[in-house]
Design a protein around this motif. Structure first.
Motif, short mmCIF file in Angstrom:
data_model
loop_
_atom_site.label_atom_id
_atom_site.label_comp_id
_atom_site.label_asym_id
_atom_site.label_seq_id
_atom_site.Cartn_x
_atom_site.Cartn_y
_atom_site.Cartn_z
N TYR A 12 0.85 -1.19 0.00
CA TYR A 12 0.00 0.00 0.00
C TYR A 12 0.89 1.24 0.00
O TYR A 12 1.89 1.31 0.72
CB TYR A 12 -0.93 -0.01 1.21
N TRP A 13 0.50 2.22 -0.82
CA TRP A 13 1.31 3.41 -1.02
C TRP A 13 0.53 4.66 -0.63
O TRP A 13 -0.69 4.73 -0.76
CB TRP A 13 1.74 3.52 -2.48
N ASP A 14 1.26 5.67 -0.19
CA ASP A 14 0.64 6.95 0.17
C ASP A 14 0.47 7.86 -1.04
O ASP A 14 -0.30 8.83 -0.98
CB ASP A 14 1.49 7.67 1.22
N TYR A 15 1.17 7.60 -2.12
CA TYR A 15 1.12 8.46 -3.29
C TYR A 15 1.58 7.66 -4.50
O TYR A 15 2.17 6.57 -4.37
CB TYR A 15 2.05 9.67 -3.12
N LYS A 16 1.33 8.21 -5.68
CA LYS A 16 1.91 7.68 -6.91
C LYS A 16 2.01 8.82 -7.91
O LYS A 16 1.04 9.54 -8.15
CB LYS A 16 1.04 6.56 -7.49
N VAL A 17 3.20 8.97 -8.47
CA VAL A 17 3.44 9.97 -9.51
C VAL A 17 3.30 9.27 -10.86
O VAL A 17 3.97 8.27 -11.11
CB VAL A 17 4.83 10.60 -9.37
N VAL A 18 2.41 9.80 -11.71
CA VAL A 18 2.18 9.23 -13.04
C VAL A 18 2.26 10.37 -14.05
O VAL A 18 1.33 11.16 -14.18
CB VAL A 18 0.81 8.53 -13.15
N GLY A 19 3.38 10.46 -14.77
CA GLY A 19 3.54 11.54 -15.74
C GLY A 19 3.48 12.89 -15.05
O GLY A 19 4.21 13.17 -14.11
N ARG A 20 2.56 13.75 -15.50
CA ARG A 20 2.37 15.07 -14.90
C ARG A 20 1.17 15.05 -13.95
O ARG A 20 0.41 16.03 -13.87
CB ARG A 20 2.19 16.12 -15.99
N ALA A 21 0.99 13.98 -13.25
CA ALA A 21 -0.10 13.86 -12.29
C ALA A 21 0.42 13.20 -11.02
O ALA A 21 1.40 12.45 -11.05
CB ALA A 21 -1.25 13.03 -12.87
N ILE A 22 -0.22 13.52 -9.90
CA ILE A 22 0.09 12.86 -8.64
C ILE A 22 -1.21 12.37 -8.02
O ILE A 22 -2.19 13.12 -7.93
CB ILE A 22 0.81 13.79 -7.66
N ALA A 23 -1.21 11.12 -7.60
CA ALA A 23 -2.34 10.55 -6.87
C ALA A 23 -1.96 10.44 -5.40
O ALA A 23 -0.85 10.00 -5.07
CB ALA A 23 -2.71 9.18 -7.43
N PHE A 24 -2.87 10.84 -4.52
CA PHE A 24 -2.65 10.77 -3.09
C PHE A 24 -3.68 9.84 -2.47
O PHE A 24 -4.88 9.96 -2.76
CB PHE A 24 -2.78 12.15 -2.45
N ALA A 25 -3.22 8.93 -1.63
CA ALA A 25 -4.13 8.05 -0.89
C ALA A 25 -4.48 8.68 0.45
O ALA A 25 -3.83 9.62 0.91
CB ALA A 25 -3.49 6.69 -0.69
N GLY A 26 -5.53 8.13 1.08
CA GLY A 26 -5.88 8.56 2.43
C GLY A 26 -7.14 9.38 2.53
O GLY A 26 -7.42 9.94 3.60
N MET A 27 -7.92 9.49 1.45
CA MET A 27 -9.16 10.25 1.53
C MET A 27 -10.24 9.37 2.15
O MET A 27 -11.05 8.75 1.48
CB MET A 27 -9.62 10.74 0.15
N ASN A 28 -10.21 9.33 3.47
CA ASN A 28 -11.15 8.51 4.23
C ASN A 28 -11.28 9.08 5.64
O ASN A 28 -10.78 10.18 5.93
CB ASN A 28 -10.69 7.04 4.25
N SER A 29 -11.91 8.33 6.53
CA SER A 29 -12.19 8.83 7.88
C SER A 29 -10.94 9.10 8.69
O SER A 29 -10.98 9.82 9.69
CB SER A 29 -13.08 7.83 8.62
N SER A 30 -9.79 8.54 8.29
CA SER A 30 -8.55 8.76 9.04
C SER A 30 -8.17 10.24 9.08
O SER A 30 -7.47 10.68 10.00
CB SER A 30 -7.41 7.95 8.43
#
Length: 310
Positions: free
Chosen positions: A144-162
């Motif tokens: 499980y990852w907190d982020y992922k860089v894909v080209g000119r985009a960044i995805a961030f994990a953790g959008m939940n009740s935490s």
């Protein structure tokens, strides 16, 4: 007869090609990549996402596809194909936007944010996971990852009740996990430079340090610091430093390891944590070069990031 047939065919082609062209008409309009608002996030969150797009031209997405998540401009490495994104509950969109602002966006000047300092797509997800392969026991099939860089985009994990139960210390730890890869994204895409003066301080052509360099060999470690070198990471539980130099085989990569370790420190280590290291003149010289460079050239106070509390 053969030649007459060929001539007649050519004549026919010329006859039809001379007919009046059919009007093509106006070009079809090109729609936006994403339609805002995306969905049933709170109205305030949708309004904030619209404002971010209007101001910076960046989409903050909470509703996107696996194809969006995997998209890159060129084919090559296929590692993104084995990663999976799990969308977050839109109810937490406001919390995620506030979190990203607190640990990242608020430290960037407006002109930098408007000049691609915010990626075109910022994807906000619950989970980013990577299948580890067959043979792992139940519950351990994925990384499980907190982020992922894909080209000119960044995805961030953790959008939940935490996001609503996160302590101040947990928020600092999460900030420290994210800010270095964000910084690496900037340098990889030529949005931030590395000052040449940084590389003029330590002597990378000299004989390699004496191994092993670690806390159980304090003489070697002190000599390593005296040459201007910092650890590369820290244990998240004990905060014990981990060195990038393990032996002469790692010395050819000294330059890249050096800037990586200093990037970590200027962005994540507080003034109190840096104090023992800055007692070494070469470390302090390189540290000051980087801090002053980013402040002067980009108006980014990296020490404000590292010292921020929540």
């Amino acid at each position: 007869m053969k030649y007459l047939f060929i001539i007649s065919c050519i004549s026919g082609i010329l006859l039809f090609s001379c007919k009046k062209d059919t009007a093509i008409g106006p070009p079809a309009p090109i729609g936006p990549d994403y339609v805002l608002p995306q969905g049933n996030a709170p109205a305030a969150a949708n309004d904030k996402i619209q404002q971010l797009f209007n101001t910076y031209g960046s989409y903050f997405l909470y509703n996107f596809t696996q194809k969006d998540f995997e998209w890159v401009q060129s084919t090559g490495g296929g590692s993104s194909k084995i990663d999976t994104v799990v969308l977050g509950d839109p109810a937490y969109t406001s919390d995620m936007l506030a979190f990203l602002n607190d640990v990242w966006l608020k430290f960037l000047p407006e002109d930098f944010k408007k000049s691609q300092g915010i990626p075109y797509r910022v994807m906000m997800a619950d989970t980013i996971k990577q299948y580890r392969g067959p043979g792992y026991p139940a519950g351990m099939e994925y990384n499980y990852w907190d982020y992922k860089v894909v080209g000119r985009a960044i995805a961030f994990a953790g959008m939940n009740s935490s996001l609503r139960t996160m302590t101040a210390a947990q928020k600092v730890a999460k900030r420290n996990l994210l800010i270095v890869p964000i910084w690496n994204y900037y340098t990889a895409n030529k949005m931030l430079d590395i000052p040449a003066a940084f590389y003029n301080v330590s002597d990378y052509a000299a004989v390699a340090p004496t191994p092993p360099v670690n806390s159980t060999n304090p003489v070697n470690q002190a000599a390593f610091r005296a040459r201007g070198f910092l650890p590369t990471s820290y244990n998240v539980v004990s905060d014990a430093p981990s060195e990038w130099y393990y032996g002469t085989y790692s010395w050819p990569n000294a330059k890249s390891n050096d800037i990586s370790s200093f990037t970590l420190h200027i962005l994540t280590r507080t003034d109190a944590q840096m104090e023992p290291y800055l007692a070494y003149p070469l470390i302090k010289q390189k540290f000051d070069i980087l801090v002053n460079f980013y402040k002067t050239k980009y108006n980014i106070d990296v020490r404000a990031i590292a010292n921020a509390t929540y």
